[in-house]
Design an enzyme around this catalytic site. Sequence first.
Site, PDB file in Angstrom:
ATOM      1  N   GLY A  36      48.889  45.114  43.843  1.00 48.99           N
ATOM      2  CA  GLY A  36      47.767  44.179  43.739  1.00 48.99           C
ATOM      3  C   GLY A  36      48.243  42.760  43.920  1.00 48.99           C
ATOM      4  O   GLY A  36      47.698  41.822  43.322  1.00 48.99           O
ATOM      5  N   GLY A  40      44.482  37.142  43.658  1.00 46.67           N
ATOM      6  CA  GLY A  40      44.316  36.987  42.231  1.00 46.67           C
ATOM      7  C   GLY A  40      45.602  36.721  41.477  1.00 46.67           C
ATOM      8  O   GLY A  40      46.503  36.033  41.945  1.00 46.67           O
ATOM      9  N   ILE A  41      45.705  37.314  40.271  1.00 45.85           N
ATOM     10  CA  ILE A  41      46.867  37.032  39.437  1.00 45.85           C
ATOM     11  C   ILE A  41      48.138  37.628  40.028  1.00 45.85           C
ATOM     12  O   ILE A  41      49.226  37.123  39.792  1.00 45.85           O
ATOM     13  CB  ILE A  41      46.664  37.514  37.989  1.00 45.85           C
ATOM     14  CG1 ILE A  41      46.638  39.040  37.891  1.00 45.85           C
ATOM     15  CG2 ILE A  41      45.411  36.906  37.383  1.00 45.85           C
ATOM     16  CD1 ILE A  41      46.728  39.545  36.468  1.00 45.85           C
ATOM     17  N   GLY A  42      48.005  38.702  40.808  1.00 45.39           N
ATOM     18  CA  GLY A  42      49.191  39.283  41.443  1.00 45.39           C
ATOM     19  C   GLY A  42      49.824  38.322  42.421  1.00 45.39           C
ATOM     20  O   GLY A  42      51.054  38.138  42.430  1.00 45.39           O
ATOM     21  N   SER A 157      43.031  45.111  30.027  1.00 45.49           N
ATOM     22  CA  SER A 157      41.884  44.220  29.896  1.00 45.49           C
ATOM     23  C   SER A 157      41.295  44.358  28.504  1.00 45.49           C
ATOM     24  O   SER A 157      41.468  45.384  27.827  1.00 45.49           O
ATOM     25  CB  SER A 157      40.814  44.584  30.937  1.00 45.49           C
ATOM     26  OG  SER A 157      39.587  43.925  30.672  1.00 45.49           O
ATOM     27  N   TYR A 182      35.523  51.572  33.960  1.00 42.03           N
ATOM     28  CA  TYR A 182      36.575  50.560  33.952  1.00 42.03           C
ATOM     29  C   TYR A 182      37.237  50.486  32.577  1.00 42.03           C
ATOM     30  O   TYR A 182      38.477  50.451  32.464  1.00 42.03           O
ATOM     31  CB  TYR A 182      35.989  49.203  34.335  1.00 42.03           C
ATOM     32  CG  TYR A 182      37.006  48.097  34.402  1.00 42.03           C
ATOM     33  CD1 TYR A 182      37.914  48.024  35.450  1.00 42.03           C
ATOM     34  CD2 TYR A 182      37.064  47.120  33.409  1.00 42.03           C
ATOM     35  CE1 TYR A 182      38.861  47.014  35.511  1.00 42.03           C
ATOM     36  CE2 TYR A 182      38.002  46.107  33.456  1.00 42.03           C
ATOM     37  CZ  TYR A 182      38.896  46.053  34.516  1.00 42.03           C
ATOM     38  OH  TYR A 182      39.836  45.049  34.565  1.00 42.03           O
TER      39      TYR A 182
END
Length: 306
Positions: A36, A40-42, A157, A182
Amino acid sequence: MDERDADRQDGPRHPEQRADRHAGPRPGRRTVVITGGSDGIGASAARELAGRGHDVVVVGRSGEKTAAVAGPLGLRHFTADFARLEDVRRLARELQESVPRIDVLVNNAGGIFDRRELTPDGHEMTWQVNHLAPFLLTHLLLDRLVADRAAVLSTSSIAARIGRLSPEVLVDDRRWSPQGAYGDTKLANILVTRGLDRRHGPDGLAAAAFHPGGVATNFASGTTTALRFLYRTRLGRRLMITPEQGAETLVWLADGTPGEDWRSGGYFEKKRPARAPSRAADDALADALWRRSAELVGLSPGRPAG
């Protein structure tokens, strides 16, 4: 909701013994594989860790986006679609052949999906992409990870709190919803982290799960759930943190030393221990999830957790 309090049930009974498993200096320059990593954060973590001198390997679903992150930094990169387990197996082979050492594996790829659909492997999409695929990748690389005394980091999360997994019913299609599916997978990420620590911590492997916070990325942009408001509207995104801020705990874990800077088997937020959901401390659930996941991806369950 505040998760900053340490979860007393999440830790080992003898923390001083747990720390000894991982204590000691590690090389300053580490090889960090980030799934990932194309957005984003990756992507933010890849840039930050590369800037700190680490050898970062970027994995993403889109070849174009992955190359756009890795290319300017001179990083190695690979592509894999986690909706296809054969892609995961190919990725593991490529990493084994091309990356001599792995100090940190970051299982960061994931998503939330608007409708229930099956992957080509016959699994519900959220369950496979967020849980089964990283479970398979970790196990295909497990011998290397143990030999290298690596750390396995998983992006979980706060949604893990709504996970409803049980030893009897791990995937309940009768109550499927985007948020529920999720939440189940994010709880599974924490349970697998605990399982890795219980099974392979004595061999020197470390593991941690973390909540990055509500990050303004493209996550959930394709859904019609309430999350779409947060991720696709200007007001919603103003309530969220930046990808760079969301990556801070990931970078802290990858850059730190387990047993010294953080405790293996733990759950973290804002670079500190956080309170995991109570179900994450259920060893019977963790073992049932481990066994069933291994069966679903065609692996041996391995030795039972001690």
